[in-house]
Write an enzyme that holds these catalytic residues in place. Structure first.
Site, PDB file in Angstrom:
ATOM      1  CD  GLU A  30     -15.946  19.513 -18.226  1.00 22.93           C
ATOM      2  OE1 GLU A  30     -15.268  19.054 -17.291  1.00 22.93           O
ATOM      3  OE2 GLU A  30     -17.041  20.092 -18.064  1.00 22.93           O
ATOM      4  CG  ASP A  48      -9.315  17.866 -10.509  1.00 19.66           C
ATOM      5  OD1 ASP A  48     -10.008  17.086  -9.862  1.00 19.66           O
ATOM      6  OD2 ASP A  48      -9.184  19.068 -10.211  1.00 19.66           O
ATOM      7  CE1 TYR A  71     -15.755   7.832  -1.657  1.00 19.89           C
ATOM      8  CE2 TYR A  71     -15.456  10.160  -2.149  1.00 19.89           C
ATOM      9  CZ  TYR A  71     -15.746   8.876  -2.560  1.00 19.89           C
ATOM     10  OH  TYR A  71     -16.003   8.638  -3.888  1.00 19.89           O
ATOM     11  CG  ASP A  75     -19.159  23.518 -13.661  1.00 21.46           C
ATOM     12  OD1 ASP A  75     -20.346  23.683 -13.977  1.00 21.46           O
ATOM     13  OD2 ASP A  75     -18.369  22.804 -14.320  1.00 21.46           O
ATOM     14  CB  CYS A 135     -22.616  18.608  -6.935  1.00 26.20           C
ATOM     15  SG  CYS A 135     -21.425  18.898  -8.222  1.00 26.20           S
ATOM     16  CG  HIS A 164     -23.387  10.588  -8.442  1.00 30.80           C
ATOM     17  ND1 HIS A 164     -24.450  11.446  -8.542  1.00 30.80           N
ATOM     18  CD2 HIS A 164     -22.285  11.355  -8.365  1.00 30.80           C
ATOM     19  CE1 HIS A 164     -23.999  12.693  -8.490  1.00 30.80           C
ATOM     20  NE2 HIS A 164     -22.698  12.663  -8.391  1.00 30.80           N
TER      21      HIS A 164
HETATM   22  N1  GLN Z   1     -18.499  20.519 -15.628  1.00 27.54           N
HETATM   23  C1  GLN Z   1     -18.102  19.547 -14.678  1.00 27.54           C
HETATM   24  C2  GLN Z   1     -18.307  18.147 -15.255  1.00 27.54           C
HETATM   25  O1  GLN Z   1     -19.220  17.950 -15.961  1.00 27.54           O
HETATM   26  C3  GLN Z   1     -18.888  19.675 -13.400  1.00 27.54           C
HETATM   27  C4  GLN Z   1     -18.427  18.685 -12.353  1.00 27.54           C
HETATM   28  C5  GLN Z   1     -18.992  18.918 -10.978  1.00 27.54           C
HETATM   29  O2  GLN Z   1     -20.021  19.536 -10.833  1.00 27.54           O
HETATM   30  N2  GLN Z   1     -18.356  18.406  -9.949  1.00 27.54           N
HETATM   31  O3  GLN Z   1     -17.555  17.252 -14.988  1.00 27.54           O
HETATM   32 ZN    ZN Z   2     -22.033  18.435 -10.252  1.00 27.92          ZN
END
Ligand code: GLN
Ligand code: ZN
Length: 769
Positions: free
Chosen positions: A498, A503, A526, A613, A658, A709
């Site tokens: 990607e 975004d 946030y 997604d 997520c 994260h």
């Molecule tokens: N395919 C997206 C990525 O890898 C999924 C991001 C998400 O789940 N917020 O960035």
């Molecule tokens: Zn995710």
């Protein structure tokens, strides 16, 4: 006279000034005095702006350096000991709770290492609040100079008498949770919390506040009896203080309160309801108001960017006036304007559609105009009403709004367009025959590190400093690199990484008809983080393939299966400002049709694994269970299916979420009929996966074996333990091994190191089974 009211104003400033100042403070570029000064300057500017717009009732204490709920946590001294023990100054302690703090020891102070308090979505918005985290022996104590009093006085010194806004005691507790290791039920703390509210209200009155807005937004939820039972004693206590405290406007928003009308205190001076989200509640709310109580009618949308339709809003307000009399009606924004961008005046590239929008500054004017229209008659604001009617009409009849071809296509959707050609067992056999994947197949969620070089190249391209061909070459080089890394890691299903996407929603919006983009329309998500959602203005269609070029290229340079990557219809919808003139299900269906074409084009281009997604599926869940929630899930699932089922059996459809709390809507997740689901279970309890076992979920699942994260590198051993924990619930032949989300915010070295360990762990189990 009908007054006008704004329930709260966005804090960031026209140019995200607050974000810039707080981040500068965090990185040591400015000192605390400078940050505090910025806060003052912004508050002063925002009060003045609303005053100049003609708003009668202007909120104070709507400002926060990080989050308004966190302000209350600190003001009530509900600060867990792990923050307090460092003896930080108030603002640093506040930020430590908001975002965690890691700081090496200095000569004068020891090292600090503390994680942030939990952050949670604020109702069904994309704003996140810091969750009150309470102890078994929780004590509350009002801070010496409470922020609402300070800010009320600050505005007063500027010549503006504001109405301070505070979060009500029942909502504060209901939105809280016990700290780890504690077992307290927050609502049982009501008695010890109330004295602090009483002191605060008295101080506000002493400072000169005539009225106060107490937000109790939890009233729109389905509440447990204990929470319901808390309203009466709390508000009776306040009523007993009589004229020692300001008059109370009891505010709710984001839904109707019909199911909880009995809980609305009889003793408050006014009740605010959201008549944008739930106009049908008007009559029932009016019916329960006492003879002295006023209605604050939220008719200007605090959650979206569309110009208010004045004629409709006036109709609603007139109804209220007929029942209550003008003196007992206030025209208000539906909620705080926190969820809207600052001002439309910053947008220079919107062309004719600019006239369709109204951001926070413009909404402040709208409430004032509406109040004047119903007080002094339509003649008094003739020009404004005419301009508004013309704008509403222009939007309704614009060719940008209506696309006959899109509607025609929607009318031709047939039931078979929602179903794959065969059921899962047949599909997975066909997929396996050509994908040839090993047991415990490995993959990633889509993005790889978005490096500085990528952002610079994109910027240059946007500014016209490099040509499209040069940019394309650059992206191909990135894809080459990402593919090579994955081959070296020996991952099984590859992605292109990607690199071309700014975004995951904006990228698609820019390639679809029906969207417009802003340059400054930032909304706080946030802390200092802001998002700039694209705006859906019209019927959506896909003029040309959106991702095929990159995915096809990536597939062409490897012999391993390449996974195409799309953002699903619900996420495209939820992370944009949606239209308010057609139902969201209609917009989702249009997005789904556009994505359906893309999915089919990807398949034709040789991309035989396609991930769609849907991280926003859950946040769209209506706040209350029941018919509305079921209706949402039905159209949300249908739009996902419409987008994805157009492929042949051997094409494998993945989806990603997520989170892993599916318990209350599992049937919908199962109904998506995706061949492979990747979810976020790395930080959650593996027991959450039990639902897949209990429901005998037949399809494949990648629960996410490590947390992306954090820059931390998980060891192979740690990942093995994680997988071991998943195996009681997920059959080995259906378990995929992947990180828990996309890798775009990570750096390359940690990414490679973590994936190496992940692949090794997968191979360990492969050998074992
Ligand atoms: N395919 C997206 C990525 O890898 C999924 C991001 C998400 O789940 N917020 O960035
Ligand atoms: Zn995710």
């Amino acid at each position: 006279m009908v007054q006008s009211s704004v329930l709260g104003f966005p804090r960031m400033g026209a140019n995200r000034d607050l974000k810039k100042a707080t981040e500068a403070y965090w990185s040591g570029k400015i000192d605390q005095a400078a940050l505090i000064k910025t806060g003052q300057t912004l508050r002063a500017a925002h009060w003045k702006l609303q005053k100049d717009a003609g708003a009668d009732i202007i909120a104070s204490n709507d400002f926060a350096f990080y989050d308004q709920v966190l302000d209350h946590i600190q003001m009530f001294n509900a600060v867990p000991e792990r923050y307090r023990k460092y003896g930080l100054n108030a603002l640093d302690e506040y930020f430590a709770m908001g975002r965690g703090l890691q700081r090496p020891a200095t000569k004068t102070s020891p090292d600090v290492d503390v994680t942030a308090l939990e952050m949670v979505k604020w109702f069904d918005s994309n704003y996140h609040y810091v969750r009150p985290t309470l102890q078994d022996d929780q004590k509350f104590e009002l801070s010496a100079e409470p922020k609402p009093v300070r800010e009320f006085l600050e505005a007063k010194a500027q010549g503006i008498t504001t109405r301070p806004v505070i979060l009500g005691p029942v909502s504060f507790l209901h939105l809280g949770k016990p700290d780890r290791g504690a077992s307290v039920d927050p609502i049982t703390l009501l008695d010890s919390l109330l004295p602090v509210y009483e002191q605060l209200l008295i101080k506000l009155a002493e400072a000169g506040a005539e009225s106060v807005q107490i937000d109790e937004p939890v009233l729109v939820l389905d509440l447990p009896q204990k929470t319901k039972d808390a309203f009466a004693p709390a508000y009776a206590k306040f009523a007993a203080l009589g004229s020692k405290i300001p008059q109370i406007t009891f505010a709710t928003y984001f839904g109707d309160i019909v199911h909880n009308l009995a809980l609305v205190p009889k003793t408050v001076a006014a009740v605010h309801v959201d008549l944008v989200r739930a106009p049908e509640q008007l009559e029932q709310v009016i019916a329960i108001l006492g003879a002295e109580q006023s209605l604050s009618a939220g008719v200007v949308n605090g959650r979206n960017i569309w110009k208010t339709d004045f004629s409709k809003a006036i109709e609603i307000v007139q109804k209220a006036i007929q029942a209550l009399g003008a003196e007992r009606v206030v025209v208000a924004t539906s909620s705080s304007l926190l969820h809207t961008p600052h001002t439309l005046a910053s947008e220079k590239n919107l062309g004719e559609v600019a006239d369709w929008f109204s951001f926070a500054a413009e909404k402040a004017k709208e409430v004032a105009i509406l109040a004047k229209a119903v007080t002094s008659g339509p003649e008094s604001v003739k020009a404004e009403l005419e301009a508004n009617a013309a704008s509403i009409k222009a939007r309704a009849t614009s060719s940008r709004t209506n696309d006959a071809a899109v509607k025609e296509r929607q009318s031709k959707i047939t039931p078979d367009m929602y179903n794959r050609k065969s059921a899962f067992p047949e599909r997975i056999a066909a997929q396996q025959a050509h994908l040839n994947l090993p047991l415990f197949p490995t993959t990633t969620i889509g993005s790889f590190p978005q490096t500085k070089e990528i952002r610079v190249a994109r910027q240059k391209f946007t500014k016209g400093e490099i040509t499209a061909a040069e940019y394309e070459k650059f992206i191909e080089k990135e894809i080459d690199y990402v593919v090579k890394q994955q081959e070296e890691l020996d991952l099984d299903v590859l992605v292109h990484g990607e690199p071309e996407r700014n975004d995951m929603v904006q990228y698609f919006g820019e390639r679809l008809n029906g969207y417009v983009f802003t340059t400054h329309a930032w909304v706080q998500s946030y802390g200092s983080r802001c998002v700039r959602p694209p705006i859906i203005v019209g019927d959506i269609s896909r003029p040309a393939p959106m991702t095929v070029k990159e995915s096809k290229y990536a597939a062409s340079i490897t012999s391993r299966p390449m996974k195409g990557m799309l953002t699903g219809p619900i996420t495209c919808l939820r992370w944009s400002f949606p239209r308010d003139d057609v139902h969201q299900s209609v917009q989702a269906e249009q997005l789904a049709l556009a994505l359906r074409d893309e999915v089919i084009d990807l398949e034709a281009a040789g991309v035989k694994v396609i991930q769609v997604d849907e991280p926003a599926l859950r946040e769209g869940l209506p706040l209350r269970s029941g018919a509305e929630r079921e209706a949402y899930l039905k159209w949300a699932v249908e739009s996902f299916r419409l987008a994805t089922v157009g492929v042949n059996n051997e094409t494998q459809i993945h989806s990603h979420f997520c989170y892993s709390e599916f318990q209350d809507f599992f049937h919908a997740i199962a109904a998506l009929d995706a061949d492979v689901l990747s979810i976020e279970n790395s930080k959650s309890d593996s027991k959450l996966l039990k639902v897949f076992e209990d429901e005998a979920y037949p399809r494949h699942i990648g629960p996410g074996v490590y947390d992306i994260h954090s820059p931390r590198i998980p060891s192979e051993e740690e990942i093995r333990v994680r997988i071991e924990e998943m195996l009681p619930y997920i059959k080995p032949e259906t378990l995929w091994i992947d990180p828990d989300c996309g890798l775009k915010t990570r750096q390359w070295p940690e990414t490679i190191a973590a994936l190496k360990n992940m692949v090794a762990a997968a191979k360990y189990f492969r050998a074992k089974y």
